[in-house]
Design an enzyme around this catalytic site. Sequence first.
Site, mmCIF file in Angstrom:
data_model
loop_
_atom_site.group_PDB
_atom_site.id
_atom_site.type_symbol
_atom_site.label_atom_id
_atom_site.label_comp_id
_atom_site.label_asym_id
_atom_site.label_seq_id
_atom_site.Cartn_x
_atom_site.Cartn_y
_atom_site.Cartn_z
ATOM 1 N N CYS A 137 -0.414 4.095 2.268
ATOM 2 C CA CYS A 137 -0.172 3.872 3.703
ATOM 3 C C CYS A 137 1.300 4.107 4.056
ATOM 4 C CB CYS A 137 -0.507 2.438 4.107
ATOM 5 S SG CYS A 137 -2.001 1.781 3.397
ATOM 6 N N ASP A 138 2.215 3.644 3.208
ATOM 7 C CA ASP A 138 3.630 3.570 3.618
ATOM 8 C C ASP A 138 4.582 4.484 2.840
ATOM 9 O OD1 ASP A 138 2.880 1.584 5.395
ATOM 10 O OD2 ASP A 138 3.228 -0.029 3.954
ATOM 11 N N CYS B 138 0.823 -1.214 0.000
ATOM 12 C CA CYS B 138 0.000 0.000 0.000
ATOM 13 C C CYS B 138 0.857 1.265 0.000
ATOM 14 C CB CYS B 138 -0.924 -0.010 1.215
ATOM 15 S SG CYS B 138 -1.867 1.508 1.416
#
Length: 363
Positions: free
Chosen positions: A181-182, A178
């Site tokens: 997300c990261d 993701c």
Amino acid sequence: MTSKTSEKIVVIGSGPAGWSAAIYAARAGLKPLLFEGALSMENQEAGRLPMGQLTTTGYVENYPGFPRGNLRGYMQSAVSSDRLLVVPDEVFERDEIQPGVYGSALMELMRAQAEDFGTRVVSEDVVEVDFATRPFVLRDSNGDETVAETVVVATGASARWLGLPSEERFKNNGVSGCAVCDGALPRFQNRPIVVVGGGDSAVEEALYLTNFASKVMIVHRRDELRASKILAERALRDPQIEILWNRRVEEILGDDENGVTGVRLASASTPAEPTIEREASGVFVAIGRRPNVEFLNGALELDENGCIKRTVPFATNTSVPAVFVAGDVADSRYRQGIIAAGSGACAALDAERFLLEQASDYS
Ligand code: NAP
């Protein structure tokens, strides 16, 4: 502690299909109970956190109703302040230049709308179902049991992985499923990153990662992208993106101290061709999704793609009467937020009709 409640309709899942089913069921007076999933480490690692796949994407440009505009004002008036925290503040700075709606903002708006009409939300996973007799019994991750007359399964799909031991070893240490997300983590800043895949997800992740990385390499196993034309052209034009065609990841390189340091790539078409190595601080795997059906433990029939089988053309019925299905858990063809939302509405209407027919049978 175990508690028992009896519900007319229970919705399992909190992506666009689940919220849309809840909105329709609530407006039909069915007082839906919706399991949105638990915020657990296990769910995070499996890529199936609450609020669905749109929360792992950036701006959604093709969901109707969201032209360029002042989303901040609308969000602040429509969504409670504690839920607003899940949308990064920078998103609102981009309103004037960015058409569409940020994925997690869209999901918060749907959640708020469903709650507004009286949906009750449980922040647990459904971990076991008994569909053998009606009313059905659902057990959740807190150990509680819920009894339901009808169920809408809208559990979506989660990221697929390459299946390499080195991928497993470096998860959360350079390997991710993701980008949203990261991607902003310090380890990726101004360093090269690899994205694996050739579909919309891979290209979208690569474009997003150019905000942080010095260079993004897309590793694709064929010589043309599967992604939609508009996204593919953006990637091909982007000077920060290099596409490594006809390649597959043979090994993710690294060590315990530094995590991922690079990749070894084999030819995907000519096995005799020598492998090549590239330095990379991270590997983002974007090779498609698999439907979230494990918790059903075989209680519903699946189709040849592993999706829940729809048993009536153009309707949301499953192999068990009174269990309906919506969204990506039953869709290997379209897999779009707008389609999922539409099918959630269909599932709620089908459940409502089922309950009405049952009631008239007994009258
Ligand atoms: P996808 O369209 O199924 O693409 C998966 C990609 O991964 C393909 O290029 C495939 O290669 C490759 N792949 C699959 N298994 C692999 C393996 N073991 N090793 C290496 N490569 C592998 O999946 P997606 O990109 O996640 O998209 C899913 C759906 O969501 C699609 O319908 C897409 O349109 C939609 N989506 C839309 C948007 C948007 O509209 N903005 C954004 C994201 C996703 P091949 O091409 O060779 O099969």
